[in-house]
Design a protein around this motif. Sequence first.
Motif, PDB file in Angstrom:
ATOM      1  N   SER A   1    -119.075   8.011 -96.212  1.00 49.90           N
ATOM      2  CA  SER A   1    -117.930   8.416 -97.041  1.00 49.90           C
ATOM      3  C   SER A   1    -116.985   7.248 -97.292  1.00 49.90           C
ATOM      4  O   SER A   1    -116.509   7.041 -98.409  1.00 49.90           O
ATOM      5  N   VAL A   2    -116.699   6.502 -96.237  1.00 46.46           N
ATOM      6  CA  VAL A   2    -115.772   5.380 -96.387  1.00 46.46           C
ATOM      7  C   VAL A   2    -116.376   4.315 -97.302  1.00 46.46           C
ATOM      8  O   VAL A   2    -115.696   3.769 -98.177  1.00 46.46           O
TER       9      VAL A   2
ATOM     10  N   LEU B   1    -118.322   4.625 -99.734  1.00 44.24           N
ATOM     11  CA  LEU B   1    -118.268   5.026-101.139  1.00 44.24           C
ATOM     12  C   LEU B   1    -116.879   4.763-101.732  1.00 44.24           C
ATOM     13  O   LEU B   1    -116.749   4.567-102.937  1.00 44.24           O
ATOM     14  N   ARG B   2    -115.864   4.780-100.893  1.00 42.63           N
ATOM     15  CA  ARG B   2    -114.491   4.630-101.391  1.00 42.63           C
ATOM     16  C   ARG B   2    -113.927   3.225-101.215  1.00 42.63           C
ATOM     17  O   ARG B   2    -112.966   2.845-101.873  1.00 42.63           O
ATOM     18  N   ARG B   3    -114.452   2.478-100.247  1.00 43.96           N
ATOM     19  CA  ARG B   3    -113.936   1.122 -99.976  1.00 43.96           C
ATOM     20  C   ARG B   3    -115.141   0.177-100.042  1.00 43.96           C
ATOM     21  O   ARG B   3    -115.964   0.174 -99.132  1.00 43.96           O
ATOM     22  N   ASN B   4    -115.212  -0.635-101.085  1.00 40.41           N
ATOM     23  CA  ASN B   4    -116.457  -1.369-101.278  1.00 40.41           C
ATOM     24  C   ASN B   4    -116.531  -2.717-100.552  1.00 40.41           C
ATOM     25  O   ASN B   4    -117.538  -3.406-100.635  1.00 40.41           O
TER      26      ASN B   4
ATOM     27  N   ARG C   1    -106.579  15.370 -92.788  1.00 40.89           N
ATOM     28  CA  ARG C   1    -106.073  14.363 -93.715  1.00 40.89           C
ATOM     29  C   ARG C   1    -105.166  13.355 -93.025  1.00 40.89           C
ATOM     30  O   ARG C   1    -105.021  12.231 -93.472  1.00 40.89           O
TER      31      ARG C   1
ATOM     32  N   GLU D   1    -115.205  14.037 -92.395  1.00 46.05           N
ATOM     33  CA  GLU D   1    -114.091  13.637 -93.259  1.00 46.05           C
ATOM     34  C   GLU D   1    -112.879  13.224 -92.429  1.00 46.05           C
ATOM     35  O   GLU D   1    -112.122  12.318 -92.804  1.00 46.05           O
TER      36      GLU D   1
ATOM     37  N   GLU E   1    -110.259   4.881 -92.464  1.00 39.81           N
ATOM     38  CA  GLU E   1    -109.494   4.360 -93.605  1.00 39.81           C
ATOM     39  C   GLU E   1    -108.057   3.985 -93.206  1.00 39.81           C
ATOM     40  O   GLU E   1    -107.468   3.068 -93.771  1.00 39.81           O
TER      41      GLU E   1
ATOM     42  N   ASP F   1    -106.673   0.376 -93.928  1.00 41.56           N
ATOM     43  CA  ASP F   1    -105.442   0.120 -94.684  1.00 41.56           C
ATOM     44  C   ASP F   1    -104.464  -0.753 -93.897  1.00 41.56           C
ATOM     45  O   ASP F   1    -103.773  -1.590 -94.467  1.00 41.56           O
TER      46      ASP F   1
END
Lengths: 354, 354
Positions: B24-25, B27-30, B284, B307, B314, B318
């Motif tokens: 999942s990560v 896919l969002r952070r390349n 979240r 998730e 993430e 960040d």
Amino acid sequence: MIRISIDAMGGDIGPAVVIPALQSVALRRNDVRFLVYGREDAVRPELNKYPKLAPIVEFVHCEVAVRMDDKPSQALRHGRWKSSMWKAIEAVKNGEADACISAGNTGALMAMSKFCLRTMATIDRPAIAAIWPTLRGESVVLDVGATIGADAHQLIDFAILGAGMARALFGMERPTVGLLNVGVEEIKGQEDVKEAGLLLREPGKMAMDYHGFVEGDDIGKGTVDVVVTEGFAGNIALKTAEGTVRQISSYLRAAMSRTLMAKIGYFFARGAFKTLREKLDVRRANGGVFLGLNGIVVKSHGGADDEGFAAAIELGYDMVRNRLLDRIEADLDLFHARHPRTGSRSAELAGDNE
Amino acid sequence: MIRISIDAMGGDIGPAVVIPALQSVALRRNDVRFLVYGREDAVRPELNKYPKLAPIVEFVHCEVAVRMDDKPSQALRHGRWKSSMWKAIEAVKNGEADACISAGNTGALMAMSKFCLRTMATIDRPAIAAIWPTLRGESVVLDVGATIGADAHQLIDFAILGAGMARALFGMERPTVGLLNVGVEEIKGQEDVKEAGLLLREPGKMAMDYHGFVEGDDIGKGTVDVVVTEGFAGNIALKTAEGTVRQISSYLRAAMSRTLMAKIGYFFARGAFKTLREKLDVRRANGGVFLGLNGIVVKSHGGADDEGFAAAIELGYDMVRNRLLDRIEADLDLFHARHPRTGSRSAELAGDNE
């Protein structure tokens, strides 16, 4: 007959909330009498609006009213012997009233209550107990802000006080009791909580079942009937829960008004939302009970409306009716006979009464 | 490129949650790379299900896995130098990874992180920071359980650490900071909090705006960006809020299924309920950040799903991207240059590392 003394000048609104509350209680409890203390010019006009109260209310004029922002020391200086708050507490001391209710400021009410009523013979420090709605009903949580920090003996006193309150209010013979703690093991600094746990595990004749440690999320689950902690963590837990309820209510309102479909849904489900609102209504559980004093004092939330103040009065009424103080004293005597404590009591008294 | 080391054996489920989270990560952070530590027989089958991960994952077999119920001292005894948890932390120390994520047990992870990474030069004690959803967005709350009790200097360290995290995550230059306290004035025992308040009011060049004291209900309101407290009260506040969210969700479910009208209402408003559920979704905001160490370690909730674990990764990502550690060090140096502290640092170190 149960006689309740009322400080009519406390709270954000004062008599305009307090007097209608008396009327509500009188309609539900037919053996109640009120001793009402306050300024004539503020209280009398409100009393005149409720003529049915006349036979069950005795009004006493007091020149001084403790302000919501008075510090405890200021309140004691300006209000001792003469304020409506002091007079209402003193009525309990003199045996004219069985319990005292005030929506005045917590620090002042506690300082005056300690000064006037004194703590019970074996108790170092009083506690404020809250009634906490849970998934299983209601629990007693204490201390929610009377004192910061507590040693093992004081935590056990709180357990005994809280268990007595649970027995008086919930009609159970042996409430379950948990010590609030953090989940991480081997963390430094919880020696007092650990020692209290060991003492509570000792076989004895105290009228409670010790469950062990509980964590913050156990409070709302209703894991135990009585949650024991010192006043800093207890106050923060209580306020954090109140804040979370308001936060979710706000999310819910926003979600239900955002789209047409949501509004239609809200229309159909409005009965369910009403039920939910009642569940979340902090007024229903209004009233911090001062425990450990020679008398019953209930602090109503300063922002409570008349139904909220009525709930605080009825809390005091129920504890008198169910002989709260008798229930507490036997367990206190039992524990302190086995674990005598020397010195600290007199030192504490000297420090408290400056 | 940002390199994250992963303890694949932590959490209630382990690799079956951890490895899908990497996908999942990715896919969002390349620009992310993973160093994954765990037992070959447990991790390899999961990795084989996600062939796209192959170019960005380096897997290292570790014989030992720290158990969720290991005490910190046991974990250090059995798992130091060789467990997946230790190896993941050590990767940060060696500069092979920029941050470490584990869903393993908090006490063990903190003990190993302290032992391996050490605290920053001027910091006595690390803290665990949580991201708290509020009515105004999100706030940083710390300490939520690393240590019990904190003196004034330690509270200020926490303020600096939390403000650095708020700057890194929320992109603000001067976060507002509040000290968690109880509302009652003149209560005994909050001397450390008061002293910290005085020190924070001193004019200085620290990159934060000190707001003053806040109470438990201010956290959910979002009154300040950073809420500072010691670990006992912080942990209880966090768990109490989580418990309250679950309690209200349960009330809401019950209310919406009780009558036909409520069910119809729910049907129409199901989009709104979905929004609400997302708001209340603890996944979240998953991830307790260990602050005050020479490296970034994020603790995922042990019960998090993929998730949730991805959210924790993430969070670490960040903070690396936004140079958390650099932002903290400047303020720490500034404060400690003006308020030097002698003695306690070495004593603390000696005590910590047994």
